[in-house]
Design a protein around this motif. Structure first.
Motif, mmCIF file in Angstrom:
data_model
loop_
_atom_site.group_PDB
_atom_site.id
_atom_site.type_symbol
_atom_site.label_atom_id
_atom_site.label_comp_id
_atom_site.label_asym_id
_atom_site.label_seq_id
_atom_site.Cartn_x
_atom_site.Cartn_y
_atom_site.Cartn_z
ATOM 1 N N GLU A 1 0.832 -1.207 0.000
ATOM 2 C CA GLU A 1 0.000 0.000 0.000
ATOM 3 C C GLU A 1 0.868 1.259 0.000
ATOM 4 O O GLU A 1 0.555 2.232 -0.697
ATOM 5 N N ARG A 2 1.946 1.259 0.759
ATOM 6 C CA ARG A 2 2.837 2.423 0.796
ATOM 7 C C ARG A 2 3.514 2.605 -0.558
ATOM 8 O O ARG A 2 3.587 3.719 -1.083
ATOM 9 N N ILE A 3 3.989 1.515 -1.143
ATOM 10 C CA ILE A 3 4.658 1.599 -2.441
ATOM 11 C C ILE A 3 3.668 2.113 -3.495
ATOM 12 O O ILE A 3 4.007 2.973 -4.308
ATOM 13 N N ALA A 4 2.432 1.614 -3.464
ATOM 14 C CA ALA A 4 1.398 2.057 -4.417
ATOM 15 C C ALA A 4 1.109 3.544 -4.255
ATOM 16 O O ALA A 4 0.870 4.249 -5.239
ATOM 17 N N ARG A 5 1.136 4.032 -3.048
ATOM 18 C CA ARG A 5 0.879 5.447 -2.776
ATOM 19 C C ARG A 5 2.067 6.318 -3.220
ATOM 20 O O ARG A 5 1.883 7.415 -3.745
ATOM 21 N N GLU A 6 3.282 5.823 -3.033
ATOM 22 C CA GLU A 6 4.465 6.641 -3.294
ATOM 23 C C GLU A 6 4.924 6.635 -4.753
ATOM 24 O O GLU A 6 5.588 7.581 -5.179
ATOM 25 N N ILE A 7 4.590 5.612 -5.526
ATOM 26 C CA ILE A 7 5.008 5.606 -6.932
ATOM 27 C C ILE A 7 4.466 6.827 -7.675
ATOM 28 O O ILE A 7 5.233 7.514 -8.353
ATOM 29 N N PRO A 8 3.177 7.155 -7.569
ATOM 30 C CA PRO A 8 2.706 8.367 -8.258
ATOM 31 C C PRO A 8 3.368 9.646 -7.730
ATOM 32 O O PRO A 8 3.649 10.565 -8.503
ATOM 33 N N GLU A 9 3.636 9.708 -6.431
ATOM 34 C CA GLU A 9 4.312 10.881 -5.854
ATOM 35 C C GLU A 9 5.708 11.024 -6.460
ATOM 36 O O GLU A 9 6.125 12.126 -6.837
ATOM 37 N N ARG A 10 6.433 9.928 -6.544
ATOM 38 C CA ARG A 10 7.782 9.970 -7.109
ATOM 39 C C ARG A 10 7.741 10.275 -8.605
ATOM 40 O O ARG A 10 8.620 10.957 -9.124
ATOM 41 N N THR A 11 6.715 9.775 -9.276
ATOM 42 C CA THR A 11 6.554 10.085 -10.701
ATOM 43 C C THR A 11 6.386 11.591 -10.887
ATOM 44 O O THR A 11 7.022 12.186 -11.767
ATOM 45 N N GLU A 12 5.562 12.208 -10.074
ATOM 46 C CA GLU A 12 5.339 13.654 -10.186
ATOM 47 C C GLU A 12 6.608 14.434 -9.842
ATOM 48 O O GLU A 12 6.889 15.464 -10.462
ATOM 49 N N GLY A 13 7.399 13.952 -8.892
ATOM 50 C CA GLY A 13 8.667 14.593 -8.575
ATOM 51 C C GLY A 13 9.624 14.549 -9.756
ATOM 52 O O GLY A 13 10.303 15.534 -10.069
ATOM 53 N N LEU A 14 9.664 13.409 -10.425
ATOM 54 C CA LEU A 14 10.498 13.256 -11.616
ATOM 55 C C LEU A 14 10.012 14.183 -12.728
ATOM 56 O O LEU A 14 10.808 14.877 -13.368
ATOM 57 N N ILE A 15 8.716 14.222 -12.947
ATOM 58 C CA ILE A 15 8.155 15.087 -13.997
ATOM 59 C C ILE A 15 8.474 16.553 -13.707
ATOM 60 O O ILE A 15 8.780 17.319 -14.625
ATOM 61 N N ALA A 16 8.451 16.940 -12.442
ATOM 62 C CA ALA A 16 8.789 18.322 -12.082
ATOM 63 C C ALA A 16 10.229 18.649 -12.473
ATOM 64 O O ALA A 16 10.503 19.718 -13.030
ATOM 65 N N VAL A 17 11.150 17.720 -12.225
ATOM 66 C CA VAL A 17 12.550 17.940 -12.617
ATOM 67 C C VAL A 17 12.656 18.007 -14.137
ATOM 68 O O VAL A 17 13.351 18.867 -14.686
ATOM 69 N N LEU A 18 11.962 17.127 -14.829
ATOM 70 C CA LEU A 18 12.017 17.128 -16.294
ATOM 71 C C LEU A 18 11.453 18.417 -16.879
ATOM 72 O O LEU A 18 11.806 18.792 -17.998
ATOM 73 N N GLY A 19 10.609 19.108 -16.125
ATOM 74 C CA GLY A 19 10.093 20.404 -16.554
ATOM 75 C C GLY A 19 11.194 21.441 -16.714
ATOM 76 O O GLY A 19 11.006 22.455 -17.389
#
Length: 188
Positions: free
Chosen positions: A116-134
């Protein structure tokens, strides 16, 4: 009883940034910077469903990761690549630090993590990565060079393509290949 050790993947996957993978069918060479954010979201969203499976901790073979272990790898890959993309933006031709995925799995105790924690954090980490790619504004930013610790040369764009293949391939590894969005699609 402890799980069998995972057989280390010693393949050189750098080619997957430049052509279609015969194993998973994903063609990362078709990923454009403009489709990257949606593509990353589309390639990480299926993990929420994968991580609810009753057999999430079951290895298909004793020395092959379970869906949970693959999800933990993806979870960590997102952080590793966020750091790599930041480094490429901050430095000229940086050397990317080594990351031993097999050691990370052992030290991170992937098999014992909370799905459950991993499922919750994958989208958070994805958004963090996308922010850097911005921060990659224009073609010249995507062409910034970097060298991996094993000597493999990347640009920002080829590293992004390498990453998208890795994410697609691991969905295929856990039987969720039908949820892989086509490269360059806005599905996600």
């Amino acid at each position: 009883m402890a799980a069998d050790p995972i057989v280390p993947d010693t393949k050189d996957w750098t080619w997957a940034a430049h052509r279609r993978c015969d194993e998973c069918g994903f063609d990362a060479s078709q990923v454009s910077p403009s489709a990257l954010a949606a593509g990353l979201r589309g390639l990480t969203a299926p993990w929420r469903e994968v991580l609810t499976r009753a057999d999430v901790t079951v290895r298909p073979q004793p020395a092959t990761w379970s869906p949970l272990e693959y999800a933990c790898h993806v979870h960590e890959v997102l952080d590793v690549f966020t750091g790599r993309f930041s480094l490429i933006l901050d430095e000229d031709s940086p050397a990317l630090p080594n990351w031993d995925q097999d050691r990370a799995a052992i030290e991170g105790e992937y098999a014992g993590q909370d799905p459950e924690r991993i499922a919750r954090e994958i989208p958070e980490r994805t958004e963090g990565l996308i922010a850097v790619l911005g921060g990659y504004a224009g073609e010249s930013e995507w062409e910034r060079a970097a060298i991996r610790s094993d000597g493999a040369a990347f640009t920002g764009l080829s590293l992004a393509r390498y990453l998208t293949h890795d994410l697609a391939h691991h969905l295929s590894d856990v039987g969720a290949g039908d949820q892989i969005p086509p490269p360059g699609s806005s599905r996600g």
